[in-house]
Design a protein around this motif. Sequence first.
Motif, PDB file in Angstrom:
ATOM      1  N   ALA A 102       0.830  -1.208   0.000  1.00  0.00           N
ATOM      2  CA  ALA A 102       0.000   0.000   0.000  1.00  0.00           C
ATOM      3  C   ALA A 102       0.863   1.256   0.000  1.00  0.00           C
ATOM      4  CB  ALA A 102      -0.938  -0.012   1.206  1.00  0.00           C
ATOM      5  N   GLU A 103       1.903   1.261   0.844  1.00  0.00           N
ATOM      6  CA  GLU A 103       2.788   2.421   0.901  1.00  0.00           C
ATOM      7  C   GLU A 103       3.543   2.586  -0.414  1.00  0.00           C
ATOM      8  OE1 GLU A 103       5.258   1.806   4.256  1.00  0.00           O
ATOM      9  OE2 GLU A 103       3.628   1.915   5.714  1.00  0.00           O
ATOM     10  N   ALA A 104       3.961   1.466  -1.007  1.00  0.00           N
ATOM     11  CA  ALA A 104       4.677   1.523  -2.280  1.00  0.00           C
ATOM     12  C   ALA A 104       3.771   2.053  -3.391  1.00  0.00           C
ATOM     13  CB  ALA A 104       5.204   0.137  -2.644  1.00  0.00           C
ATOM     14  N   LEU A 105       2.497   1.670  -3.358  1.00  0.00           N
ATOM     15  CA  LEU A 105       1.555   2.144  -4.374  1.00  0.00           C
ATOM     16  C   LEU A 105       1.358   3.653  -4.261  1.00  0.00           C
ATOM     17  CD1 LEU A 105      -0.419   1.627  -6.650  1.00  0.00           C
ATOM     18  CD2 LEU A 105      -2.128   0.926  -4.954  1.00  0.00           C
ATOM     19  N   ARG A 106       1.187   4.146  -3.035  1.00  0.00           N
ATOM     20  CA  ARG A 106       1.045   5.598  -2.852  1.00  0.00           C
ATOM     21  C   ARG A 106       2.307   6.326  -3.313  1.00  0.00           C
ATOM     22  NH1 ARG A 106      -1.267   3.897   2.105  1.00  0.00           N
ATOM     23  NH2 ARG A 106       0.649   4.394   3.226  1.00  0.00           N
ATOM     24  N   TRP A 107       3.446   5.764  -2.961  1.00  0.00           N
ATOM     25  CA  TRP A 107       4.736   6.350  -3.348  1.00  0.00           C
ATOM     26  C   TRP A 107       4.857   6.414  -4.870  1.00  0.00           C
ATOM     27  CZ3 TRP A 107       8.837   4.467  -6.183  1.00  0.00           C
ATOM     28  CH2 TRP A 107      10.069   5.106  -6.036  1.00  0.00           C
ATOM     29  N   ALA A 108       4.477   5.327  -5.544  1.00  0.00           N
ATOM     30  CA  ALA A 108       4.595   5.273  -7.000  1.00  0.00           C
ATOM     31  C   ALA A 108       3.624   6.237  -7.678  1.00  0.00           C
ATOM     32  CB  ALA A 108       4.345   3.843  -7.482  1.00  0.00           C
ATOM     33  N   MET A 109       2.442   6.413  -7.103  1.00  0.00           N
ATOM     34  CA  MET A 109       1.488   7.372  -7.671  1.00  0.00           C
ATOM     35  C   MET A 109       2.023   8.796  -7.571  1.00  0.00           C
ATOM     36  SD  MET A 109      -2.109   5.762  -6.243  1.00  0.00           S
ATOM     37  CE  MET A 109      -3.104   7.157  -6.802  1.00  0.00           C
ATOM     38  N   GLU A 110       2.613   9.128  -6.428  1.00  0.00           N
ATOM     39  CA  GLU A 110       3.228  10.445  -6.275  1.00  0.00           C
ATOM     40  C   GLU A 110       4.356  10.615  -7.282  1.00  0.00           C
ATOM     41  OE1 GLU A 110       2.545  12.961  -4.386  1.00  0.00           O
ATOM     42  OE2 GLU A 110       1.575  12.349  -2.534  1.00  0.00           O
ATOM     43  N   ARG A 111       5.143   9.575  -7.417  1.00  0.00           N
ATOM     44  CA  ARG A 111       6.305   9.621  -8.312  1.00  0.00           C
ATOM     45  C   ARG A 111       5.882   9.809  -9.764  1.00  0.00           C
ATOM     46  NH1 ARG A 111       9.227   5.523 -10.995  1.00  0.00           N
ATOM     47  NH2 ARG A 111      11.470   5.918 -11.175  1.00  0.00           N
ATOM     48  N   ALA A 112       4.762   9.161 -10.139  1.00  0.00           N
ATOM     49  CA  ALA A 112       4.293   9.253 -11.522  1.00  0.00           C
ATOM     50  C   ALA A 112       3.381  10.448 -11.749  1.00  0.00           C
ATOM     51  CB  ALA A 112       3.555   7.968 -11.895  1.00  0.00           C
ATOM     52  N   GLY A 113       2.959  11.090 -10.672  1.00  0.00           N
ATOM     53  CA  GLY A 113       2.071  12.235 -10.815  1.00  0.00           C
ATOM     54  C   GLY A 113       0.666  11.858 -11.232  1.00  0.00           C
ATOM     55  N   LEU A 114       0.231  10.642 -10.872  1.00  0.00           N
ATOM     56  CA  LEU A 114      -1.101  10.168 -11.234  1.00  0.00           C
ATOM     57  C   LEU A 114      -2.012  10.192 -10.012  1.00  0.00           C
ATOM     58  CD1 LEU A 114      -0.577   7.096 -13.603  1.00  0.00           C
ATOM     59  CD2 LEU A 114      -1.630   9.277 -14.165  1.00  0.00           C
ATOM     60  N   GLY A 115      -3.215  10.703 -10.192  1.00  0.00           N
ATOM     61  CA  GLY A 115      -4.189  10.705  -9.124  1.00  0.00           C
ATOM     62  C   GLY A 115      -5.034   9.448  -9.139  1.00  0.00           C
ATOM     63  N   LEU A 116      -5.940   9.358  -8.180  1.00  0.00           N
ATOM     64  CA  LEU A 116      -6.778   8.169  -8.027  1.00  0.00           C
ATOM     65  C   LEU A 116      -7.619   7.908  -9.273  1.00  0.00           C
ATOM     66  CD1 LEU A 116      -7.877   6.008  -5.950  1.00  0.00           C
ATOM     67  CD2 LEU A 116      -9.694   7.643  -5.479  1.00  0.00           C
TER      68      LEU A 116
END
Length: 661
Positions: free
Chosen positions: A100-114
């Motif tokens: 879960a933490e890795a997924l949030r981290w990767a979304m921030e990194r890619a600049g993609l929202g929910l």
Amino acid sequence: MVALATNPLDLIEEIAREIANRSNRSYASHVRQIAKVLPEGVSDLYAWLASLDDAAIKELAQKLELIEGKPRPHFTAAVKQARTLALQRQTLAGMPPDFAEALRWAMERAGLGLKALAREVGVDRTTLRKWIRGKGIPSSLRAVERLEAALHLPPGSLAGRLPRFGRQRLEVRGDKTYRAFTRTFLRVASLVRYEVPWADLPPPAREALLREEEERWRRLSHRQIRVRQAQKQTFTLPFRDWPARAREEWNEYVVYASTRPGTGERARRALSGGPLSSRVLRAPTVERELAEMQKFYGYCVRVRGLDPDHLGLNLLTDLSLVRDYLGWRVDRYGDAVPGLTRTEILFIALVKKLHRRYLPVIGLQGDLEGLRELEKRLKAAGLDETEGYHAVEPLLETPDPLGWLAAGIALMLRDLSGRVGDLLAPKVPTSGAAQEALALYRDAVLFWTATAHPLRAKHWYAARLDMDQFREGDFAPGRGHVGRRGGTYYLAYRVEEFKNASSMVFRNLRADDLVEFPLGDPEHPLATLEVEGTRYALNEVFHVYLRGVLPRLAGSLGRPGPLLPLFPGLDSKAQLSGMFRSRSAYVAALPDAPLILPFGPHSLRHIVATSIVKATGSFEAAANVLLDSVEMVVRHYARFAPRDRYRHGWRLYVQTRGGGR
């Protein structure tokens, strides 16, 4: 050659321009205001931005409002975009180990929202939100692969953080247990091996621990390979799907085999002339026999195509059918692993027992001699003796397995002392960390006690403290399992509470006699442990637990007396097993520790018995500690005995006499 910007103000301008080009030009002016609230001494702007959480960003917005005298409604969103850019510059070494933490981290990194990511992956936003919050995980590997592609991650980056795909959940039940083990391992191993917290661990060291954790889940025993193969072709026929006649026939056998002497049911059967078994089977044995019959009937119906209405115990009298069934079981594994195991022998033993005792009672005759010959041939063919202690097998192969356990417990106590200080005068936090500290104190005491006295799981989750007896000074166990005599605590269990109560081990004791296990025996090798220069006695730590920790835990968990669970929150088999599997990470985290898997309470018996056999060469000594038969110890642990047991026996004799002739 273009020089890269290093001045924080230049970097802020660089980020503002990039945000203007990427998404929203109006946000660029808000990003430039970061310069007004930038703390002094920030040398790495990107690292500082990446470290900001939402609360810190809100504080920056409030600080800017005080400086400018008016709010900037879009400043918070602009800083979050700047944080996203900073996170995108981080390497994958900074990716958290939890999914879960890795997924949030990767979304921030890619600049993609929910919303955007849900659309890319093809899942609804509610499902994705559960994954992000750690309240669920993907049910298919394909969904994880789509996540990795949408987030521009290398294959396996997210899958490797899931127990179902990247690592096999061997000997671990439930995702929460798995996550607890991994988190504890990474946290404790970074402290004990590198002497820095996980967050401050250099990338090479972090990668080394992650590789070790990845490798842990790749070991497969022969048993696990067979289980996986069997799951591809399930054939068991559940009892509920049996025809009525077969169910009635089996229920009649259960009554015959398990009706206890002295009961009204047995008396009524005797008066009516019904058959009575000379040996009464325990409920677990009956359940195992039913499981074997469900598999046999499943083979008959689903593989051989037999009409279900023809199912019955009479099929066991067909020796060729029994032989074909066993042959089919062996052949379905191919050459991957030896197919013949103790399970096949146990099935033959069940069929042989029914032929000898029950089938004649109901008017069926079989080929008992033929069964004996088949059993003899199977044993001569050789069983797969792959050890059943897969989780701790690497530990058992070391010279001193028990030493690893003792070191792991000491490490747990060291972690505990970092939270509460002196273990004999603990200062439990009053904040939200209180419950965690109390639980760790409980778990450390139980892990230590269960290693010193390797009883079965039931003795721990069913242990009680009789509050009507509990007092200052000495007290008797009463209806519970804890007493105190001469200042020394002891555990006490009635003979009838042992699985093998009717065996020769307890032949000189009555069912209600107490078997005691002292916690302050000065000759016991685990009576004391050293923690960072301080030597703690189990008896003293147990005293603090009973007087200070147990009441608070029981109160917070709503466990009233007068028979109080000795270990509140671990008073079920599932809870107890989960605790041991998560806390076994302390053993795994030790420097140069063997690559073990999370293990349950029963593994302590394997470790203790193996250590005794290795050190003494005496099967009887191990049997005495396990309160089991010598035959059982020989069957399971003979492979660990010294090769030259003859000379080893004489050396022990000389040592016992003090070294003289």
